[in-house]
Design an enzyme around this catalytic site. Structure first.
Site, PDB file in Angstrom:
ATOM      1  N   TYR A  24       0.847  -1.197   0.000  1.00  0.00           N
ATOM      2  CA  TYR A  24       0.000   0.000   0.000  1.00  0.00           C
ATOM      3  C   TYR A  24       0.883   1.247   0.000  1.00  0.00           C
ATOM      4  O   TYR A  24       0.732   2.139   0.814  1.00  0.00           O
ATOM      5  CB  TYR A  24      -0.918  -0.014   1.222  1.00  0.00           C
ATOM      6  CG  TYR A  24      -2.192   0.806   1.043  1.00  0.00           C
ATOM      7  CD1 TYR A  24      -3.085   0.519   0.024  1.00  0.00           C
ATOM      8  CD2 TYR A  24      -2.485   1.858   1.901  1.00  0.00           C
ATOM      9  CE1 TYR A  24      -4.242   1.260  -0.141  1.00  0.00           C
ATOM     10  CE2 TYR A  24      -3.651   2.601   1.750  1.00  0.00           C
ATOM     11  CZ  TYR A  24      -4.517   2.292   0.727  1.00  0.00           C
ATOM     12  OH  TYR A  24      -5.673   3.019   0.563  1.00  0.00           O
ATOM     13  N   GLY A  25       1.838   1.267  -0.947  1.00  0.00           N
ATOM     14  CA  GLY A  25       2.696   2.432  -1.081  1.00  0.00           C
ATOM     15  C   GLY A  25       2.213   3.292  -2.239  1.00  0.00           C
ATOM     16  O   GLY A  25       1.011   3.445  -2.452  1.00  0.00           O
ATOM     17  N   GLN A  27       2.232   2.976  -5.664  1.00  0.00           N
ATOM     18  CA  GLN A  27       1.354   2.342  -6.657  1.00  0.00           C
ATOM     19  C   GLN A  27       0.184   1.619  -5.992  1.00  0.00           C
ATOM     20  O   GLN A  27      -0.947   1.672  -6.469  1.00  0.00           O
ATOM     21  CB  GLN A  27       2.138   1.345  -7.524  1.00  0.00           C
ATOM     22  CG  GLN A  27       3.182   1.981  -8.435  1.00  0.00           C
ATOM     23  CD  GLN A  27       2.569   2.842  -9.528  1.00  0.00           C
ATOM     24  OE1 GLN A  27       1.471   2.577 -10.021  1.00  0.00           O
ATOM     25  NE2 GLN A  27       3.271   3.897  -9.907  1.00  0.00           N
ATOM     26  N   MET A  83      12.480  -5.529  -4.252  1.00  0.00           N
ATOM     27  CA  MET A  83      13.380  -6.412  -3.509  1.00  0.00           C
ATOM     28  C   MET A  83      12.661  -7.279  -2.479  1.00  0.00           C
ATOM     29  O   MET A  83      13.266  -8.202  -1.940  1.00  0.00           O
ATOM     30  CB  MET A  83      14.485  -5.595  -2.827  1.00  0.00           C
ATOM     31  CG  MET A  83      15.510  -5.076  -3.793  1.00  0.00           C
ATOM     32  SD  MET A  83      16.374  -6.404  -4.661  1.00  0.00           S
ATOM     33  CE  MET A  83      16.208  -5.840  -6.331  1.00  0.00           C
ATOM     34  N   VAL A  84      11.407  -6.998  -2.151  1.00  0.00           N
ATOM     35  CA  VAL A  84      10.728  -7.884  -1.197  1.00  0.00           C
ATOM     36  C   VAL A  84       9.729  -8.812  -1.903  1.00  0.00           C
ATOM     37  O   VAL A  84       9.080  -9.634  -1.267  1.00  0.00           O
ATOM     38  CB  VAL A  84      10.029  -7.113  -0.046  1.00  0.00           C
ATOM     39  CG1 VAL A  84      10.994  -6.140   0.610  1.00  0.00           C
ATOM     40  CG2 VAL A  84       8.791  -6.402  -0.505  1.00  0.00           C
ATOM     41  N   HIS A 106       6.222  -3.569 -12.433  1.00  0.00           N
ATOM     42  CA  HIS A 106       7.580  -3.447 -12.972  1.00  0.00           C
ATOM     43  C   HIS A 106       8.092  -4.883 -13.086  1.00  0.00           C
ATOM     44  O   HIS A 106       7.814  -5.709 -12.219  1.00  0.00           O
ATOM     45  CB  HIS A 106       8.436  -2.605 -12.018  1.00  0.00           C
ATOM     46  CG  HIS A 106       9.881  -2.487 -12.407  1.00  0.00           C
ATOM     47  ND1 HIS A 106      10.308  -2.292 -13.712  1.00  0.00           N
ATOM     48  CD2 HIS A 106      11.019  -2.519 -11.657  1.00  0.00           C
ATOM     49  CE1 HIS A 106      11.636  -2.212 -13.733  1.00  0.00           C
ATOM     50  NE2 HIS A 106      12.082  -2.353 -12.501  1.00  0.00           N
ATOM     51  N   ASP A 189      13.121   0.683 -18.326  1.00  0.00           N
ATOM     52  CA  ASP A 189      12.790   1.395 -17.088  1.00  0.00           C
ATOM     53  C   ASP A 189      14.057   1.635 -16.261  1.00  0.00           C
ATOM     54  O   ASP A 189      14.306   2.739 -15.781  1.00  0.00           O
ATOM     55  CB  ASP A 189      11.766   0.572 -16.295  1.00  0.00           C
ATOM     56  CG  ASP A 189      11.161   1.345 -15.131  1.00  0.00           C
ATOM     57  OD1 ASP A 189      10.319   2.220 -15.379  1.00  0.00           O
ATOM     58  OD2 ASP A 189      11.542   1.077 -13.981  1.00  0.00           O
TER      59      ASP A 189
HETATM   60  P1  NAD Z   1       6.507   1.740  -2.255  1.00  0.00           P
HETATM   61  O1  NAD Z   1       7.880   1.663  -1.696  1.00  0.00           O
HETATM   62  O2  NAD Z   1       5.876   3.071  -2.400  1.00  0.00           O
HETATM   63  O3  NAD Z   1       5.467   0.890  -1.392  1.00  0.00           O
HETATM   64  C1  NAD Z   1       5.717  -0.381  -0.984  1.00  0.00           C
HETATM   65  C2  NAD Z   1       4.640  -0.882  -0.040  1.00  0.00           C
HETATM   66  O4  NAD Z   1       4.840  -2.267   0.084  1.00  0.00           O
HETATM   67  C3  NAD Z   1       4.716  -0.331   1.359  1.00  0.00           C
HETATM   68  O5  NAD Z   1       3.953   0.835   1.515  1.00  0.00           O
HETATM   69  C4  NAD Z   1       4.166  -1.457   2.167  1.00  0.00           C
HETATM   70  O6  NAD Z   1       2.753  -1.388   2.175  1.00  0.00           O
HETATM   71  C5  NAD Z   1       4.558  -2.688   1.375  1.00  0.00           C
HETATM   72  N1  NAD Z   1       5.748  -3.411   1.883  1.00  0.00           N
HETATM   73  C6  NAD Z   1       6.996  -2.926   2.081  1.00  0.00           C
HETATM   74  N2  NAD Z   1       7.798  -3.881   2.549  1.00  0.00           N
HETATM   75  C7  NAD Z   1       7.050  -4.994   2.644  1.00  0.00           C
HETATM   76  C8  NAD Z   1       7.318  -6.332   3.080  1.00  0.00           C
HETATM   77  N3  NAD Z   1       8.533  -6.705   3.505  1.00  0.00           N
HETATM   78  N4  NAD Z   1       6.298  -7.219   3.038  1.00  0.00           N
HETATM   79  C9  NAD Z   1       5.063  -6.859   2.634  1.00  0.00           C
HETATM   80  N5  NAD Z   1       4.763  -5.622   2.203  1.00  0.00           N
HETATM   81  C10 NAD Z   1       5.738  -4.710   2.245  1.00  0.00           C
HETATM   82  O7  NAD Z   1       6.541   0.946  -3.642  1.00  0.00           O
HETATM   83  P2  NAD Z   1       6.099   1.485  -5.068  1.00  0.00           P
HETATM   84  O8  NAD Z   1       7.021   2.598  -5.466  1.00  0.00           O
HETATM   85  O9  NAD Z   1       4.631   1.674  -5.108  1.00  0.00           O
HETATM   86  O10 NAD Z   1       6.503   0.240  -5.971  1.00  0.00           O
HETATM   87  C11 NAD Z   1       5.678  -0.899  -6.102  1.00  0.00           C
HETATM   88  C12 NAD Z   1       5.924  -1.524  -7.450  1.00  0.00           C
HETATM   89  O11 NAD Z   1       5.525  -0.603  -8.451  1.00  0.00           O
HETATM   90  C13 NAD Z   1       7.392  -1.826  -7.712  1.00  0.00           C
HETATM   91  O12 NAD Z   1       7.463  -2.998  -8.481  1.00  0.00           O
HETATM   92  C14 NAD Z   1       7.850  -0.636  -8.526  1.00  0.00           C
HETATM   93  O13 NAD Z   1       8.956  -0.924  -9.351  1.00  0.00           O
HETATM   94  C15 NAD Z   1       6.590  -0.384  -9.338  1.00  0.00           C
HETATM   95  N6  NAD Z   1       6.450   0.951  -9.912  1.00  0.00           N
HETATM   96  C16 NAD Z   1       6.636   2.060  -9.130  1.00  0.00           C
HETATM   97  C17 NAD Z   1       6.456   3.310  -9.673  1.00  0.00           C
HETATM   98  C18 NAD Z   1       6.617   4.559  -8.819  1.00  0.00           C
HETATM   99  O14 NAD Z   1       6.597   5.638  -9.384  1.00  0.00           O
HETATM  100  N7  NAD Z   1       6.744   4.498  -7.506  1.00  0.00           N
HETATM  101  C19 NAD Z   1       6.093   3.467 -11.026  1.00  0.00           C
HETATM  102  C20 NAD Z   1       5.867   2.319 -11.782  1.00  0.00           C
HETATM  103  C21 NAD Z   1       6.058   1.064 -11.214  1.00  0.00           C
END
Ligand code: NAD
Ligand code: MG
Length: 328
Positions: A24-25, A27, A83-84, A106, A189
């Protein structure tokens, strides 16, 4: 190039079926809220002790622990940090129903074989070309952020259909969904963020700042020139490409751009860009990044500290503090 739009979407393939979102970050929150507002049945899979559990509940979502949340899923979206994803997949895989779809934003974990999905599962990619905040805001305003779609594994024959229904649910099909592969999405990317968007751009800014300050100019003036004003240029490029930028900058700036730009980004820079791309393609970068994570990120922290202690950060914070119209 193949591009899908709303007309290509058959969202009925997800009617009365569950979409589970892990993470719940940036994306995760945007996808979950957009899908819910689009009428999909969304269940969040989060750690009970994590900070986002309460936030997701406050946002009106159904929240369970990951192992529970995947049990009735038609789609399981892995929206945790790259990475997780491997350990999370290992923790939930036995509870994922046969023939379900794994969805990624991704391709890293799948392309670099951190996850080798069960053969009965569909494996797809819906990668929005923008951060989560924008994915949510554009959706709320009736628009969408364009996405890439790829199919890594099509066990059921419905992988693309389900991926497009999901893309439509987050608003992406309004802007267009371009077909790609996991390899192309992952490699481009990583290259984009390393060579141009993050690595290239920040190194250019810092080198420009140091060049001016070392030549005796005031750091405040240097900051405005090489960091602050970059936004104006990027906005023009984003809205209308090189043509719009050239229309709005002075002739003097345009002439300087065309004769001096290639002196800075020269043959050697291009050679280095190619080397960066090769490290991505042959897996060297991924191996290093995975090893760095396994070692507890000592190098990551050292480099980050150096970045944040650079003099441009000090002068920048002071100057930005005087511009109360800026968002921190
Ligand atoms: P983020 O770091 O914003 O959020 C990650 C979320 O994952 C956390 O808020 C938490 O809810 C959860 N989390 C963290 N550690 C965890 C664990 N050990 N176990 C279970 N849940 C856990 O991540 P993001 O930037 O939204 O990225 C998510 C995916 O989207 C990735 O694959 C990233 O490459 C991809 N992506 C990101 C963007 C971007 O702009 N941020 C754009 C396109 C694609
Ligand atoms: Mg940098």
């Amino acid at each position: 190039m193949k591009m899908y739009s709303e007309a290509d979407v058959d969202a009925t393939c997800l009617t009365d079926r569950q979409v589970t979102i892990l993470g719940y970050g940036s994306q995760g929150r945007a996808h979950a809220l957009n899908l819910k507002d689009s009428g999909f049945n969304v269940v969040m899979g989060l750690r009970r002790d994590g900070a986002s559990w309460a936030q997701a509940e406050a946002d009106g979502l159904t929240v369970m622990e990951p192992g529970e949340a995947v049990k009735n899923a038609a789609i399981v979206a892995f929206l945790t940090p790259d990475m997780v994803q491997k350990s999370l997949y290992g923790a939930v895989v036995d509870n994922i129903p046969e023939g379900a779809t794994l969805l990624f934003a991704h391709g890293f974990a799948v392309h670099f074989k951190q996850i080798e999905p069960r053969s009965d599962l569909d494996v797809v990619l819906i990668a929005p070309k923008g951060p989560g905040g924008l994915v949510r805001r554009q959706y709320e305003e009736g628009h969408g952020v364009p996405c890439l779609v790829a199919v890594h594994q099509d066990a059921t024959g419905n992988a693309l259909k389900l991926a497009l229904a999901y893309a439509s649910g987050i608003g992406g099909a309004r802007a267009g969904v371009i077909e790609t592969t996991f390899a192309e999405e992952t490699e481009t990317d990583l290259f984009g963020e390393q060579a141009v968007l993050c690595g290239g751009a920040t190194e250019l800014i810092v080198a420009g700042f140091e060049t001016l300050v070392e030549a005796g100019y005031q750091p405040e003036v240097a900051y405005y020139e090489v960091m602050h004003e970059l936004k104006l240029i990027v906005d023009l490029l984003h809205e209308g490409g090189l043509r719009k930028m050239h229309k709005f900058i002075s002739d003097t700036a345009a002439y300087g751009d065309m004769v001096s730009g290639p002196r800075v980004v020269d043959e050697n820079s291009r050679k280095q860009m190619k080397a960066v791309l090769e490290d991505i393609q042959d897996g060297t970068f991924a191996r290093n990044w995975i090893a760095e994570n396994e070692a507890g990120m000592p190098e990551f922290r050292r480099l980050m500290k150096a970045d944040l202690e650079h003099p441009i950060e000090k002068v920048g914070a002071e100057l930005r503090g005087r511009m109360d119209w800026l968002e921190e």
